[in-house]
Scaffold this active site. Structure first.
Site, PDB file in Angstrom:
ATOM      1  N   GLY A 167      81.989  22.166 -19.280  1.00 29.30           N
ATOM      2  CA  GLY A 167      81.130  21.300 -20.096  1.00 29.30           C
ATOM      3  C   GLY A 167      81.357  19.843 -19.734  1.00 29.30           C
TER       4      GLY A 167
ATOM      5  N   ARG B 151      88.217   5.280  -6.009  1.00 31.45           N
ATOM      6  CA  ARG B 151      88.815   3.952  -5.773  1.00 31.45           C
ATOM      7  C   ARG B 151      90.298   4.072  -5.393  1.00 31.45           C
ATOM      8  NH1 ARG B 151      85.345  -0.212  -8.624  1.00 31.45           N
ATOM      9  NH2 ARG B 151      83.408   0.264  -7.528  1.00 31.45           N
TER      10      ARG B 151
ATOM     11  N   ARG C 201      79.387  26.008 -14.519  1.00 28.52           N
ATOM     12  CA  ARG C 201      80.404  27.052 -14.659  1.00 28.52           C
ATOM     13  C   ARG C 201      80.032  28.119 -13.640  1.00 28.52           C
ATOM     14  NH1 ARG C 201      79.298  25.743 -20.229  1.00 28.52           N
ATOM     15  NH2 ARG C 201      81.104  24.705 -21.127  1.00 28.52           N
TER      16      ARG C 201
ATOM     17  N   ASP D 233      90.017  24.221 -19.611  1.00 25.86           N
ATOM     18  CA  ASP D 233      90.937  25.304 -19.245  1.00 25.86           C
ATOM     19  C   ASP D 233      90.346  26.281 -18.222  1.00 25.86           C
ATOM     20  OD1 ASP D 233      89.176  26.230 -21.119  1.00 25.86           O
ATOM     21  OD2 ASP D 233      90.675  27.174 -22.407  1.00 25.86           O
TER      22      ASP D 233
ATOM     23  N   THR E 134      87.246  17.302 -21.421  1.00 26.18           N
ATOM     24  CA  THR E 134      86.433  18.121 -22.331  1.00 26.18           C
ATOM     25  C   THR E 134      86.421  17.437 -23.684  1.00 26.18           C
ATOM     26  OG1 THR E 134      86.472  20.124 -23.721  1.00 26.18           O
ATOM     27  CG2 THR E 134      88.507  19.614 -22.604  1.00 26.18           C
TER      28      THR E 134
ATOM     29  N   ASP F 236      86.445  18.869 -26.403  1.00 21.30           N
ATOM     30  CA  ASP F 236      87.094  19.702 -27.416  1.00 21.30           C
ATOM     31  C   ASP F 236      88.558  19.346 -27.699  1.00 21.30           C
ATOM     32  OD1 ASP F 236      84.770  21.074 -27.732  1.00 21.30           O
ATOM     33  OD2 ASP F 236      85.367  22.804 -26.527  1.00 21.30           O
TER      34      ASP F 236
ATOM     35  N   ASP G 262      91.155  20.596 -26.496  1.00 18.19           N
ATOM     36  CA  ASP G 262      91.904  21.827 -26.754  1.00 18.19           C
ATOM     37  C   ASP G 262      92.834  22.211 -25.606  1.00 18.19           C
ATOM     38  OD1 ASP G 262      89.840  22.338 -24.999  1.00 18.19           O
ATOM     39  OD2 ASP G 262      89.225  24.224 -25.934  1.00 18.19           O
TER      40      ASP G 262
ATOM     41  N   GLY H 153      83.153  22.702 -30.821  1.00 18.72           N
ATOM     42  CA  GLY H 153      84.550  23.150 -30.854  1.00 18.72           C
ATOM     43  C   GLY H 153      84.539  24.659 -30.973  1.00 18.72           C
ATOM     44  N   ARG H 154      84.277  25.313 -29.819  1.00 15.29           N
ATOM     45  CA  ARG H 154      84.143  26.772 -29.824  1.00 15.29           C
ATOM     46  C   ARG H 154      85.416  27.439 -30.328  1.00 15.29           C
ATOM     47  NH1 ARG H 154      81.585  28.514 -24.482  1.00 15.29           N
ATOM     48  NH2 ARG H 154      83.252  27.146 -23.797  1.00 15.29           N
TER      49      ARG H 154
ATOM     50  N   ALA I  99      84.431  13.685 -45.548  1.00 11.77           N
ATOM     51  CA  ALA I  99      83.757  14.941 -45.919  1.00 11.77           C
ATOM     52  C   ALA I  99      84.444  15.581 -47.119  1.00 11.77           C
ATOM     53  CB  ALA I  99      83.778  15.898 -44.731  1.00 11.77           C
TER      54      ALA I  99
HETATM   55  O1  F6P Z   1      82.412  21.147 -23.859  1.00 11.88           O
HETATM   56  C1  F6P Z   1      82.976  22.151 -24.668  1.00 11.88           C
HETATM   57  C2  F6P Z   1      81.922  22.706 -25.518  1.00 11.88           C
HETATM   58  O2  F6P Z   1      81.356  21.605 -26.087  1.00 11.88           O
HETATM   59  C3  F6P Z   1      82.253  23.706 -26.616  1.00 11.88           C
HETATM   60  O3  F6P Z   1      82.701  23.168 -27.801  1.00 11.88           O
HETATM   61  C4  F6P Z   1      80.957  24.446 -26.763  1.00 11.88           C
HETATM   62  O4  F6P Z   1      81.096  25.672 -27.356  1.00 11.88           O
HETATM   63  C5  F6P Z   1      80.500  24.549 -25.366  1.00 11.88           C
HETATM   64  O5  F6P Z   1      80.982  23.381 -24.727  1.00 11.88           O
HETATM   65  C6  F6P Z   1      79.050  24.761 -25.173  1.00 11.88           C
HETATM   66  O6  F6P Z   1      78.710  24.415 -23.881  1.00 11.88           O
HETATM   67  P1  F6P Z   1      77.494  24.975 -23.037  1.00 11.88           P
HETATM   68  O7  F6P Z   1      76.302  24.843 -23.874  1.00 11.88           O
HETATM   69  O8  F6P Z   1      77.469  24.096 -21.827  1.00 11.88           O
HETATM   70  O9  F6P Z   1      77.817  26.389 -22.714  1.00 11.88           O
END
Ligand code: F6P
Length: 328
Positions: free
Chosen positions: A15, A29, A76, A107, A130, A132, A134, A175-176, A191
């Site tokens: 991503g 650079r 990917r 990752d 990323t 995320d 994570d 944030g999968r 919130a």
């Molecule tokens: O970049 C990480 C992330 O934003 C995750 O939180 C999300 O689930 C995923 O990418 C979705 O990415 P894509 O739509 O490119 O599969």
């Protein structure tokens, strides 16, 4: 003896994240500074497989530090998961004279890099990019800070309309598998509830908390939900559930989606990307290989890929307690 590094390749994978361009710029650079040739591969591992690349010098990366996205594009690659795909990539690297690679991504990128490097004895350094956040071995990943600021700006706007109409909004953020974005923006935007994958607070508690909010005189509420939340319902089902069980709320849903990945990177992300990538190039020139660079307590450090891949970047659950106290 480590082989001499004359050409370094760079790519962005997974991503996209704001600050990836600042990272590419820093690699190009730093290579120019140390008199090393730099080659940029398009669309991550896919570009390596297809031999789709460009030669980069210090001027090829002018005026990109402030731009979101990645000029090298990202993807990917399924093919890279196969030995045949990786063989094609190794052949193209050899053809182009690439001695080592800087891999900017998450990752999945590091997993592929570790296998590839061992199979073909090509030194690689991973740079965590990323939104995320994570990845263990770094306090922050490139893009996370910008995403936080994008999300908080959006929530503030939604708060305006929520309070004008006395509504309850469920706002889904990215944030999968990790709740960093939800937790930090939830606290930052005040919130009423924050739902994250790391902590299943349960539906009863959610209803109870919303009832308490109403009783305390609040007319509008914001619930920030991480897309990977484990409460067992997606954000639309959650909204339906609350509508059925709490008739006195008018419930709306906003899914922020991919806008969280775009935009001009914050100063923090640009500086982080610059520091990490200069270090990545210097490590390769010093004969280091197969590690990821990260920032820990404001120091740029290298740690094993295993750390980034196997260990969990622990979320600060203390923030849930803070949120509870402050949403009273
Ligand atoms: O970049 C990480 C992330 O934003 C995750 O939180 C999300 O689930 C995923 O990418 C979705 O990415 P894509 O739509 O490119 O599969």
């Amino acid at each position: 003896m480590a082989k001499e590094i004359r050409t370094i390749g760079v790519m962005t994978s997974g991503g996209d994240a704001p600050g990836m361009n600042a990272a590419i710029r820093a690699v190009a650079r730093a290579c120019a500074y140390y008199n090393v040739k730099c080659i940029g591969f398009y669309r991550g591992y896919q570009g390596m497989i297809e031999g789709d690349y460009c030669i980069m010098n210090a001027r090829s990366v002018r005026n990109i530090i402030s731009r979101g996205g990645t000029i090298l594009k990202s993807a990917r690659s399924k093919e890279f998961r196969t030995p045949e795909g990786r063989q094609k990539a190794a052949n193209h690297l050899k053809e182009a004279g690439v001695d080592a690679m800087v891999l900017i991504g998450g990752d999945g990128t590091f997993k592929g890099g570790e296998i590839f490097s061992k199979e073909f004895d090509i030194p690689v350094i991973g740079v965590p990019g990323t939104i995320d956040n994570d990845i263990a071995g770094t306090n922050f990943t490139i893009g996370y800070d910008t995403a936080l600021n994008t999300v908080i700006g959006a929530i503030d706007k939604i708060r305006d309309t929520a309070s004008s109409h006395d509504r309850l909004f469920f706002i889904e953020v990215m944030g999968r598998d990790a709740g960093f974005i939800a937790l930090n923006t939830g606290v930052g935007a005040g919130a009423e509830e924050i739902l994250i994958p790391e902590e299943d607070l349960g539906l009863d508690r959610l209803l109870e908390s919303l009832k308490r909010s109403k009783r305390s005189g609040k007319s509008s509420s914001i619930v920030v939900v991480s897309e990977g939340d484990k409460i067992g319902k997606n954000v639309y089902e959650l909204a339906d559930y609350v509508t059925e069980n709490l008739q006195d709320y008018e419930v709306k849903v906003t899914v922020l989606g991919h806008m969280q990945r775009g935009g001009s990177p914050t100063c923090f992300d640009r500086t982080l990307a610059s520091r990490l990538c200069v270090k990545a190039v210097e490590l390769l020139l010093d004969g280091e290989k197969n590690v990821m660079v990260g920032i820990l307590n404001n120091q740029i450090v290298a740690s094993s890929f295993d750390k980034g891949l196997k260990e969990v970047h622990e979320i600060n659950k203390e923030l849930l307690r803070i949120s509870d106290i402050l949403s009273t």
